[in-house]
Design a protein around this motif. Structure first.
Motif, PDB file in Angstrom:
ATOM      1  N   PHE A 247      62.998  34.090  20.350  1.00 39.24           N
ATOM      2  CA  PHE A 247      63.859  33.270  19.491  1.00 39.24           C
ATOM      3  C   PHE A 247      63.248  31.885  19.385  1.00 39.24           C
ATOM      4  N   SER A 248      63.380  31.273  18.214  1.00 37.47           N
ATOM      5  CA  SER A 248      62.656  30.043  17.897  1.00 37.47           C
ATOM      6  C   SER A 248      63.271  28.827  18.569  1.00 37.47           C
ATOM      7  N   GLN A 249      62.393  27.870  18.905  1.00 35.20           N
ATOM      8  CA  GLN A 249      62.781  26.603  19.501  1.00 35.20           C
ATOM      9  C   GLN A 249      62.310  25.414  18.682  1.00 35.20           C
ATOM     10  N   LEU A 250      61.136  25.521  18.092  1.00 36.08           N
ATOM     11  CA  LEU A 250      60.570  24.466  17.252  1.00 36.08           C
ATOM     12  C   LEU A 250      59.992  25.110  16.001  1.00 36.08           C
ATOM     13  N   GLY A 251      60.044  24.388  14.891  1.00 40.87           N
ATOM     14  CA  GLY A 251      59.650  24.975  13.613  1.00 40.87           C
ATOM     15  C   GLY A 251      60.894  25.477  12.909  1.00 40.87           C
ATOM     16  N   ASP A 252      60.802  26.627  12.252  1.00 39.42           N
ATOM     17  CA  ASP A 252      61.982  27.220  11.622  1.00 39.42           C
ATOM     18  C   ASP A 252      62.959  27.664  12.702  1.00 39.42           C
ATOM     19  N   LEU A 253      64.185  27.143  12.666  1.00 37.59           N
ATOM     20  CA  LEU A 253      65.164  27.423  13.708  1.00 37.59           C
ATOM     21  C   LEU A 253      66.081  28.593  13.329  1.00 37.59           C
TER      22      LEU A 253
END
Length: 309
Positions: A247-253
């Motif tokens: 799951f994303s943390q930085l960039g596209d959330l």
């Protein structure tokens, strides 16, 4: 509609009916329990000492996270920050940080691009910090064409920062990186954490094709997604080996990525159909579909130097 499609539709409809009946029964039981509790509280209210308030029990981490997810609907910035911090601790393994690098290659230059990357990426793995590893590199075969996908693994944010710093000062890296850039018209980077219940698969040669399924979730639904997929992935394990989920943390959330491997597309079809016979899989699908804003799927072929291939 084909016969198999009709059977799948009927099975999904039946799953919805059974789940709705089960939900109705559970809700009725909860309502009856709440009514009895309320009556009991009112009956004993006069005997309580109003000067002494019982200490509220401390919430467990999952309870706190659930409370935060519900509260975020009211728009509190403090709650939003707590959500990011708590969910990362609750859902992630905490050992690694991963990077998803997406490269859009100029049409007609994929082979030249792969030749340069086959020099650059093994050089990084061999000559930079042991805290930096290449999980895999793929070329998209179905989906976003003329696209390369790379997943990197770092031993925490310090290793990520060190790698970025080393890149900027290493002469050979800069030379090869500049050559690679000449074949690209767009690139994107996203920093991710892997789900606690779904560790990234170690290096292996399996052949076949890989599928990267990417989901953009509605804000505040990541915990619910995790709770349902914790069950769902166990259903799928009976038929295939999950390769990774982040799951994303930085960039596209608000994005989640699942990586799967199949020997071919026919096996993919059979495996996905077989999952519907597993107890818990229909619930996973029905509970998570409403959480999705949009989704995409890429069928990918591993590059020669990929750790997963």
């Amino acid at each position: 509609m084909s016969a198999s499609g009709g059977a799948g539709s009927q099975g999904l409809t039946m799953a919805r009916i059974l789940l709705n009946r089960r939900s109705t029964t559970i809700n009725s039981a909860r309502l009856l329990h709440s009514s009895r509790t309320l009556c009991s509280d009112e009956g004993s209210g006069n005997s309580r000492n109003s000067d002494h308030v019982a200490e509220e029990p401390k919430k467990t981490l999952p309870q706190k996270a659930s409370h935060i997810v519900r509260s975020i609907l009211h728009g509190s910035e403090q709650v939003r920050q707590e959500t990011r911090d708590t969910l990362s601790k609750l859902l992630a393994r905490g050992k690694y940080v991963h990077e998803l690098a997406t490269h859009r290659v100029k049409p007609g230059y994929m082979e030249e691009y792969k030749t340069v990357v086959a020099q650059l990426y093994p050089y990084i793995v061999s000559n930079f910090s042991p805290g930096t590893k290449l999980v895999g590199s793929w070329e998209t075969d179905i989906g976003d064409l003329d696209t390369a996908i790379h997943v990197w693994e770092y031993q925490g944010y310090p290793a990520l920062s060190k790698a970025y710093s080393d890149y900027r000062t290493d002469p050979k890296y800069k030379e090869l990186h500049q050559k690679m850039m000449s074949f690209l018209h767009e690139r994107k980077s996203q920093i991710m954490l892997e789900f606690q219940f779904w560790p990234t698969h170690p290096p292996v040669t399996k052949g076949g094709v890989y599928e990267l399924r990417s989901y953009t979730l509605k804000s505040g639904t990541l915990l619910e997604w995790e709770q349902n997929w914790r069950v769902g992935v166990e259903c799928r394990k009976h038929h295939e080996v999950p390769m990774g989920a982040w799951f994303s943390q930085l960039g596209d959330l608000n994005q989640v990525h699942h990586l799967w491997q199949y020997s071919d597309l026919q096996v993919r079809k059979e495996v996905r159909e077989a999952a519907w016979s597993e107890n818990g899989w229909p619930e996973t699908v029905l509970n998570t579909v409403p959480l999705i804003q949009n989704m995409s799927s890429r069928i990918m072929l591993p590059m020669s130097f990929s750790s997963l291939k």
